[in-house]
Design an enzyme around this catalytic site. Structure first.
Site, PDB file in Angstrom:
ATOM      1  N   LYS A  60       4.228  -0.625 -12.925  1.00  0.00           N
ATOM      2  CA  LYS A  60       5.269   0.115 -13.445  1.00  0.00           C
ATOM      3  C   LYS A  60       5.135   0.651 -14.899  1.00  0.00           C
ATOM      4  O   LYS A  60       5.671   1.771 -14.814  1.00  0.00           O
ATOM      5  CB  LYS A  60       6.504  -0.378 -12.949  1.00  0.00           C
ATOM      6  CG  LYS A  60       7.090  -0.584 -11.563  1.00  0.00           C
ATOM      7  CD  LYS A  60       7.055   0.975 -10.910  1.00  0.00           C
ATOM      8  CE  LYS A  60       7.763   0.751  -9.541  1.00  0.00           C
ATOM      9  NZ  LYS A  60       7.505   2.122  -8.767  1.00  0.00           N
ATOM     10  N   ASN A  88       1.076   2.917  -5.944  1.00  0.00           N
ATOM     11  CA  ASN A  88       2.732   3.088  -5.942  1.00  0.00           C
ATOM     12  C   ASN A  88       2.987   4.247  -6.726  1.00  0.00           C
ATOM     13  O   ASN A  88       2.726   4.159  -7.947  1.00  0.00           O
ATOM     14  CB  ASN A  88       3.033   1.793  -6.519  1.00  0.00           C
ATOM     15  CG  ASN A  88       4.532   1.904  -6.426  1.00  0.00           C
ATOM     16  OD1 ASN A  88       5.340   2.451  -7.470  1.00  0.00           O
ATOM     17  ND2 ASN A  88       5.208   1.113  -5.751  1.00  0.00           N
ATOM     18  N   ASP A  89       3.763   5.197  -6.227  1.00  0.00           N
ATOM     19  CA  ASP A  89       4.617   6.102  -7.209  1.00  0.00           C
ATOM     20  C   ASP A  89       3.829   7.250  -7.514  1.00  0.00           C
ATOM     21  O   ASP A  89       4.050   8.461  -7.633  1.00  0.00           O
ATOM     22  CB  ASP A  89       5.485   5.390  -8.072  1.00  0.00           C
ATOM     23  CG  ASP A  89       6.237   6.266  -8.733  1.00  0.00           C
ATOM     24  OD1 ASP A  89       6.689   7.448  -8.279  1.00  0.00           O
ATOM     25  OD2 ASP A  89       6.911   6.067  -9.943  1.00  0.00           O
ATOM     26  N   THR A 153      14.004 -11.841  -4.024  1.00  0.00           N
ATOM     27  CA  THR A 153      12.567 -12.278  -4.805  1.00  0.00           C
ATOM     28  C   THR A 153      12.653 -12.113  -6.512  1.00  0.00           C
ATOM     29  O   THR A 153      13.213 -11.071  -6.950  1.00  0.00           O
ATOM     30  CB  THR A 153      11.459 -11.395  -4.062  1.00  0.00           C
ATOM     31  OG1 THR A 153      10.291 -11.858  -4.679  1.00  0.00           O
ATOM     32  CG2 THR A 153      11.663  -9.910  -4.337  1.00  0.00           C
ATOM     33  N   THR A 155       9.968 -11.194  -8.069  1.00  0.00           N
ATOM     34  CA  THR A 155       9.137 -10.525  -8.302  1.00  0.00           C
ATOM     35  C   THR A 155       9.772  -9.257  -8.548  1.00  0.00           C
ATOM     36  O   THR A 155       9.280  -8.254  -9.426  1.00  0.00           O
ATOM     37  CB  THR A 155       7.798 -10.328  -7.251  1.00  0.00           C
ATOM     38  OG1 THR A 155       7.629 -11.490  -6.551  1.00  0.00           O
ATOM     39  CG2 THR A 155       6.830  -9.410  -7.579  1.00  0.00           C
ATOM     40  N   GLY A 188      10.265 -11.335  -0.653  1.00  0.00           N
ATOM     41  CA  GLY A 188       9.989 -12.694  -0.519  1.00  0.00           C
ATOM     42  C   GLY A 188       9.263 -13.303   0.781  1.00  0.00           C
ATOM     43  O   GLY A 188       9.745 -14.229   1.185  1.00  0.00           O
ATOM     44  N   VAL A 217       3.607  -9.545  -2.490  1.00  0.00           N
ATOM     45  CA  VAL A 217       3.238  -9.662  -3.999  1.00  0.00           C
ATOM     46  C   VAL A 217       2.748 -11.058  -4.386  1.00  0.00           C
ATOM     47  O   VAL A 217       1.602 -11.282  -4.233  1.00  0.00           O
ATOM     48  CB  VAL A 217       4.223  -8.968  -4.958  1.00  0.00           C
ATOM     49  CG1 VAL A 217       3.582  -8.844  -6.163  1.00  0.00           C
ATOM     50  CG2 VAL A 217       4.583  -7.658  -4.591  1.00  0.00           C
ATOM     51  N   LYS A 397      27.445 -20.594  17.100  1.00  0.00           N
ATOM     52  CA  LYS A 397      28.637 -20.860  17.842  1.00  0.00           C
ATOM     53  C   LYS A 397      29.946 -20.947  16.851  1.00  0.00           C
ATOM     54  O   LYS A 397      29.719 -21.371  15.799  1.00  0.00           O
ATOM     55  CB  LYS A 397      28.728 -22.395  18.215  1.00  0.00           C
ATOM     56  CG  LYS A 397      30.093 -22.763  18.999  1.00  0.00           C
ATOM     57  CD  LYS A 397      30.091 -24.609  18.920  1.00  0.00           C
ATOM     58  CE  LYS A 397      30.990 -25.032  17.669  1.00  0.00           C
ATOM     59  NZ  LYS A 397      32.141 -24.621  17.722  1.00  0.00           N
ATOM     60  N   CYS A 491      33.748 -28.918  16.300  1.00  0.00           N
ATOM     61  CA  CYS A 491      32.584 -29.079  15.715  1.00  0.00           C
ATOM     62  C   CYS A 491      31.820 -29.893  16.695  1.00  0.00           C
ATOM     63  O   CYS A 491      30.714 -30.038  16.568  1.00  0.00           O
ATOM     64  CB  CYS A 491      32.713 -29.924  14.279  1.00  0.00           C
ATOM     65  SG  CYS A 491      33.934 -28.993  13.005  1.00  0.00           S
TER      66      CYS A 491
HETATM   67  N1  3NM Z   1       9.406  -3.805  -3.336  1.00  0.00           N
HETATM   68  P1  3NM Z   1       7.054 -10.670  -3.431  1.00  0.00           P
HETATM   69  S1  3NM Z   1      10.374  -6.022  -3.002  1.00  0.00           S
HETATM   70  C1  3NM Z   1       7.324  -4.239  -4.463  1.00  0.00           C
HETATM   71  O1  3NM Z   1      12.419  -3.880  -1.577  1.00  0.00           O
HETATM   72  C2  3NM Z   1       8.525  -4.915  -3.957  1.00  0.00           C
HETATM   73  O2  3NM Z   1      11.285  -2.234  -1.803  1.00  0.00           O
HETATM   74  C3  3NM Z   1      10.497  -4.389  -2.884  1.00  0.00           C
HETATM   75  O3  3NM Z   1       7.433  -9.374  -4.015  1.00  0.00           O
HETATM   76  C4  3NM Z   1      11.206  -3.416  -2.057  1.00  0.00           C
HETATM   77  O4  3NM Z   1       6.180 -10.547  -2.135  1.00  0.00           O
HETATM   78  C5  3NM Z   1       8.960  -6.225  -3.867  1.00  0.00           C
HETATM   79  O5  3NM Z   1       6.435 -11.650  -4.550  1.00  0.00           O
HETATM   80  C6  3NM Z   1       8.669  -7.272  -4.249  1.00  0.00           C
HETATM   81  O6  3NM Z   1       8.478 -11.304  -2.945  1.00  0.00           O
HETATM   82  C7  3NM Z   1       7.795  -8.327  -3.250  1.00  0.00           C
HETATM   83 MG    MG Z   2       8.737   2.135  -5.620  1.00  0.00          MG
END
Ligand code: 3NM
Ligand code: MG
Length: 577
Positions: A60, A88-89, A153, A155, A188, A217, A397, A491
């Protein structure tokens, strides 16, 4: 041919790169652009050796010149493995290096313009997180969808919404079956959840789409051994989880009749289904008695004692263990089943539930979730969503308010979520007549979405299972008002259900989804009948004068119903309504 990618399975294991030094395992000291690029290329190459099927360069904040240089290197590497490289992008970067396409998010260049610039043979993927975005991308001619964010996540912290596996399924089910679009999920995804997510996101032919693969990622870029990580993820994408259909009653009679039931009865009427299930109840009671399943309860302080006694009375062996660390050992015991009862949720408790849920999923043992008070507070709404997203739950349940809260928690529609979720009233009340159809459809949708069994308790209990033919909703009309005057009886029903579901769950055997649904449905109905009819028998005893004297009599009758059935006397079943 230029069209070759459109027929290829490039979505199976989709690698998204990350150039931050920490994820690449560089630093903490300063690192040069060149070091980062070398490490990135080495990591991607290792992932490709491990079997990654697509590479997306995602950076990015890199300078354009550096980005183009990295892309050229990655393109040369990816080509050796016959794997597409997407950017990407940055359509300009993709054009500059002549790679196979781009991935655009909702805030990036629009799909129509990207298509105009790249032409019809390039791959264009679009990020979608709800049904509207999916429809726009499919109509606009996206080649694949990146659906997310599935799980929170580190990331990517600025994600728009965490949709969970339920949200993912809601999008997949709405993709027109005839559309050629491919799908991956992102956010995630790692080795602990890949096979579950892929399995939960598979759908029968004609019903929407099944997930084609996963995008990751950190699970690869941040791995110490990216090649091994990719190889393992690829294996997991292709391997059903340990808990995938493996439910049947291990008596020869039930096994013989089951496949026939499933195949000749695609849309059974509830009446016929109820009759068939009723005929199986005695065998199910005996199976619990013979197998003495271990019912592992993670439950609240108030009901521990009663739940343990109910487990014993119905023929199970109870263990009350709220520490998640113990769960792996307990899940390894043949015949074990887990009950997660959110009666008194705390942050520690939640972490323990998730740990246990994972352990039972990994071992292929069944899990019953009782979202006690799911709609009562913001904390409980959030915990419900976390638990529902944290693993596979065989039986969900709850009373009407709790089940409606679960539906709200799994909905992609923001108007349906938390703020509009029903306020828990704390009493277990059934629906009015007019609501029954609507509620029946709602729990059937929930069970289909989650591939599980949903039980909505009340004066009448409603049960439905995914994969059981036409998805009949069955009503059980037994029970006694004393059950509502004693704490913990809801329960303890969860405990009873765990014993019955355990008895139809065989480790390591894989049946058809449809017969699995039937067996679990029968198990849950048997649990409801055993429990509620024992309550009727207890309440009618001369020595029972109110809720206090009811409790010991109820334990007696739970025990007596089982013992009578084992002796071959199942007169009690004639009370089934
Ligand atoms: N895009 P990891 S989540 C690059 O939701 C990206 O669009 C996302 O990273 C979206 O595999 C994400 O480490 C990061 O969780 C995913
Ligand atoms: Mg994007």
């Amino acid at each position: 041919s230029p069209k070759q990618w459109h027929d290829a399975d490039y979505c199976t294991l989709y690698l998204v790169t990350d150039s931050t030094p920490a994820i690449l395992g560089l630093g903490p000291g300063p690192t040069t652009e060149r070091e980062k690029e070398d490490k990135l290329c080495a990591t991607v190459e290792a992932a490709l050796r491990g079997g990654a099927t697509c590479v997306q360069l995602r950076d990015k904040d890199g300078d354009t010149a550096a980005l183009v240089r990295t892309a050229r290197r990655l393109h040369a590497i990816a080509r050796r493995f016959a794997v597409p490289l997407l950017i990407n992008d940055r359509v300009d970067v993709a054009l500059a290096v002549g790679c196979e396409g781009v991935h655009v998010g909702q805030d990036d260049l629009d799909l129509a313009t990207a298509r105009k610039l790249l032409g019809k043979y390039k791959i264009i993927g679009v990020t979608v997180s709800n049904v509207e975005e999916m429809q726009a991308a499919v109509e606009g001619g996206a080649d694949y969808l990146g659906i997310g964010t599935v799980f929170a996540t580190p990331t990517k912290e600025n994600t728009k919404s965490i949709i969970g596996v339920d949200g993912l399924q809601q999008i997949l089910l709405r993709i027109p079956a005839e559309s050629p679009v491919k799908t991956v999920c992102i956010g995630g995804i790692n080795a602990t959840n890949t096979s579950r997510v892929v399995w939960q996101s598979s759908n029968p032919a004609g019903a929407g789409h099944s997930l084609d693969g996963v995008a990751v990622v950190s699970a690869i870029m941040g791995a110490a051994d990216p090649e091994a990580a990719a190889r393992e993820l690829l294996r997991l994408v292709k391997t059903p989880p340990a808990f995938a259909p493996r439910h049947f009653l291990s008596t020869s009679a039930a096994q013989a009749q089951e496949p026939e039931e499933a195949s000749t009865d695609p849309d059974p009427d509830p009446e016929a289904k109820a009759t068939a299930i009723l005929a199986r109840v005695p065998d199910l009671v005996r199976a619990v008695d013979a197998q003495r399943p271990l019912s592992h309860n993670m439950t609240n302080l108030v009901v521990q004692n009663l739940a343990a006694n109910v487990a014993l009375a119905v023929g199970a062996s109870p263990i009350m263990a709220n520490y998640g660390e113990e769960a792996a050992d307990l899940a390894a015991i043949p015949g074990s089943a887990l009950v997660v009862n959110m009666g008194t949720v705390t942050p520690d408790g939640l972490a323990n539930y998730l740990r246990a849920l994972r352990a039972y999923n990994d071992a292929g043992r069944p899990v019953v979730f009782d979202p006690v008070g799911a709609g009562a507070t913001a904390v409980r709404r959030s915990a419900t969503k976390t638990i529902l997203g944290g693993g596979y739950i065989d039986v969900l349940k709850g009373n009407q308010a709790e089940i409606l809260s679960c539906i709200a928690a799994t909905s992609l529609d923001p108007n349906a979520s938390s703020s509009k979720a029903p306020q828990q009233r704390g009493v277990d009340s059934g629906p009015g007549d007019g609501d029954v159809q609507k509620l029946g459809a709602a729990i059937r949708d929930l069970a289909t979405l989650r591939k599980n069994v949903v039980v909505m308790t009340g004066k009448t209990d409603y049960v439905t299972a995914a994969g059981s033919g036409g998805g009949a909703v069955l009503a059980v009309d037994n029970g006694h008002e004393y059950l509502g005057m004693v704490t913990g009886t809801g329960c303890c029903l969860g405990t009873t259900i765990s014993a019955y579901v355990s008895a139809v769950t065989a480790a390591g055997s894989q049946g058809s989804e449809s017969s699995a649904g039937d067996s679990r449905l029968a198990a849950v109905v048997a649990a409801l009948l055993h429990y509620n009819i024992a309550a009727e028998l207890a309440a009618e005893r001369d020595d029972v004068r109110g809720p206090g004297t009811f409790v010991p009599a109820f334990l007696d009758e739970l025990h007596n119903v089982r013992k009578a059935t084992v002796r071959g006397d199942f007169g009690w079943l004639s009370r089934a309504k």
